[in-house]
Motif scaffolding. Structure first.
Motif, PDB file in Angstrom:
ATOM      1  N   MET A  67       0.825  -1.205   0.000  1.00 35.38           N
ATOM      2  CA  MET A  67       0.000   0.000   0.000  1.00 35.38           C
ATOM      3  C   MET A  67       0.866   1.266   0.000  1.00 35.38           C
ATOM      4  SD  MET A  67      -3.141  -0.918  -0.201  1.00 35.38           S
ATOM      5  CE  MET A  67      -4.381   0.063   0.622  1.00 35.38           C
ATOM      6  N   GLU A  68       2.069   1.185   0.538  1.00 34.18           N
ATOM      7  CA  GLU A  68       2.962   2.340   0.603  1.00 34.18           C
ATOM      8  C   GLU A  68       3.816   2.495  -0.644  1.00 34.18           C
ATOM      9  OE1 GLU A  68       3.027  -0.084   3.132  1.00 34.18           O
ATOM     10  OE2 GLU A  68       1.527   1.010   4.267  1.00 34.18           O
ATOM     11  N   THR A  74       0.833   6.707  -4.281  1.00 37.11           N
ATOM     12  CA  THR A  74       1.040   5.358  -3.763  1.00 37.11           C
ATOM     13  C   THR A  74      -0.088   4.430  -4.187  1.00 37.11           C
ATOM     14  OG1 THR A  74      -0.164   5.777  -1.713  1.00 37.11           O
ATOM     15  CG2 THR A  74       2.232   6.217  -1.687  1.00 37.11           C
ATOM     16  N   GLY A  80      -1.683   2.555  -2.202  1.00 37.03           N
ATOM     17  CA  GLY A  80      -2.730   2.711  -1.193  1.00 37.03           C
ATOM     18  C   GLY A  80      -3.673   3.856  -1.485  1.00 37.03           C
ATOM     19  N   ARG A  81      -3.134   4.968  -1.955  1.00 38.17           N
ATOM     20  CA  ARG A  81      -4.000   6.117  -2.262  1.00 38.17           C
ATOM     21  C   ARG A  81      -4.929   5.788  -3.425  1.00 38.17           C
ATOM     22  NH1 ARG A  81      -2.339  12.467  -2.940  1.00 38.17           N
ATOM     23  NH2 ARG A  81      -4.471  13.218  -3.136  1.00 38.17           N
ATOM     24  N   VAL A 104      -5.899   2.716  -4.283  1.00 38.91           N
ATOM     25  CA  VAL A 104      -6.834   1.705  -3.769  1.00 38.91           C
ATOM     26  C   VAL A 104      -7.941   2.386  -2.975  1.00 38.91           C
ATOM     27  CG1 VAL A 104      -7.069  -0.212  -2.121  1.00 38.91           C
ATOM     28  CG2 VAL A 104      -5.207  -0.216  -3.796  1.00 38.91           C
ATOM     29  N   ASP A 105      -7.580   3.338  -2.127  1.00 36.16           N
ATOM     30  CA  ASP A 105      -8.584   4.062  -1.339  1.00 36.16           C
ATOM     31  C   ASP A 105      -9.572   4.787  -2.253  1.00 36.16           C
ATOM     32  OD1 ASP A 105      -7.410   3.208   1.014  1.00 36.16           O
ATOM     33  OD2 ASP A 105      -6.357   5.108   1.378  1.00 36.16           O
ATOM     34  N   TYR A 106      -9.069   5.413  -3.313  1.00 39.49           N
ATOM     35  CA  TYR A 106      -9.936   6.114  -4.261  1.00 39.49           C
ATOM     36  C   TYR A 106     -10.901   5.139  -4.917  1.00 39.49           C
ATOM     37  CZ  TYR A 106     -11.437   8.115  -8.684  1.00 39.49           C
ATOM     38  OH  TYR A 106     -12.193   8.516  -9.753  1.00 39.49           O
ATOM     39  N   ALA A 127     -11.868   2.122  -3.936  1.00 36.01           N
ATOM     40  CA  ALA A 127     -12.815   1.586  -2.956  1.00 36.01           C
ATOM     41  C   ALA A 127     -13.894   2.612  -2.617  1.00 36.01           C
ATOM     42  CB  ALA A 127     -12.066   1.161  -1.693  1.00 36.01           C
ATOM     43  N   ASP A 128     -13.497   3.861  -2.434  1.00 34.12           N
ATOM     44  CA  ASP A 128     -14.459   4.914  -2.112  1.00 34.12           C
ATOM     45  C   ASP A 128     -15.457   5.118  -3.252  1.00 34.12           C
ATOM     46  OD1 ASP A 128     -15.405   7.226  -0.467  1.00 34.12           O
ATOM     47  OD2 ASP A 128     -14.711   8.347  -2.227  1.00 34.12           O
ATOM     48  N   ARG A 129     -14.971   5.175  -4.470  1.00 38.45           N
ATOM     49  CA  ARG A 129     -15.861   5.376  -5.618  1.00 38.45           C
ATOM     50  C   ARG A 129     -16.825   4.209  -5.791  1.00 38.45           C
ATOM     51  NH1 ARG A 129     -17.312   9.589  -7.361  1.00 38.45           N
ATOM     52  NH2 ARG A 129     -17.514   8.792  -9.463  1.00 38.45           N
ATOM     53  N   GLN A 174     -17.892   2.171  -3.401  1.00 40.97           N
ATOM     54  CA  GLN A 174     -18.860   2.219  -2.305  1.00 40.97           C
ATOM     55  C   GLN A 174     -19.892   3.313  -2.558  1.00 40.97           C
ATOM     56  OE1 GLN A 174     -16.534   2.633   1.240  1.00 40.97           O
ATOM     57  NE2 GLN A 174     -15.970   0.471   1.288  1.00 40.97           N
TER      58      GLN A 174
END
Length: 84
Positions: A18-19, A66, A68-69, A71-73, A75-77, A79
């Motif tokens: 993730m990093e 990264t 992780g950033r 992946v977070d984007y 996952a957020d979209r 959801q």
């Protein structure tokens, strides 16, 4: 998807965490991010708009992007799309 992009360059032994930074750690170039963006959009359609994601970033943020950033984007979209 990322593994497929890395494999094209013979970087299948790169440690993806993730990093991990796309440019520094994974040695990807901007065209590789475009390829990855196309794969993301192909898989999830308009829910994942990579251009929109990086549009609000400064150049240093894009260079330091990264896993992780991203992946977070994604996952957020996804959801957010589920709730709509």
């Amino acid at each position: 998807m990322l593994a497929a992009v890395l494999d094209e360059y013979g970087l299948d032994d790169a440690e993806v965490t993730m990093e991990a930074r796309f440019t520094e750690d994974l040695e990807l170039e901007s065209i590789d991010l475009v390829t990855l963006a196309g794969q993301l959009q192909q898989r999830w359609g308009e829910r994942i708009n990579f251009a929109e994601f990086i549009a609000g970033m400064e150049l240093d943020e894009i260079i330091g992007l990264t896993v992780g950033r991203l992946v977070d984007y994604v996952a957020d979209r996804l959801q957010t799309a589920e709730r709509s």
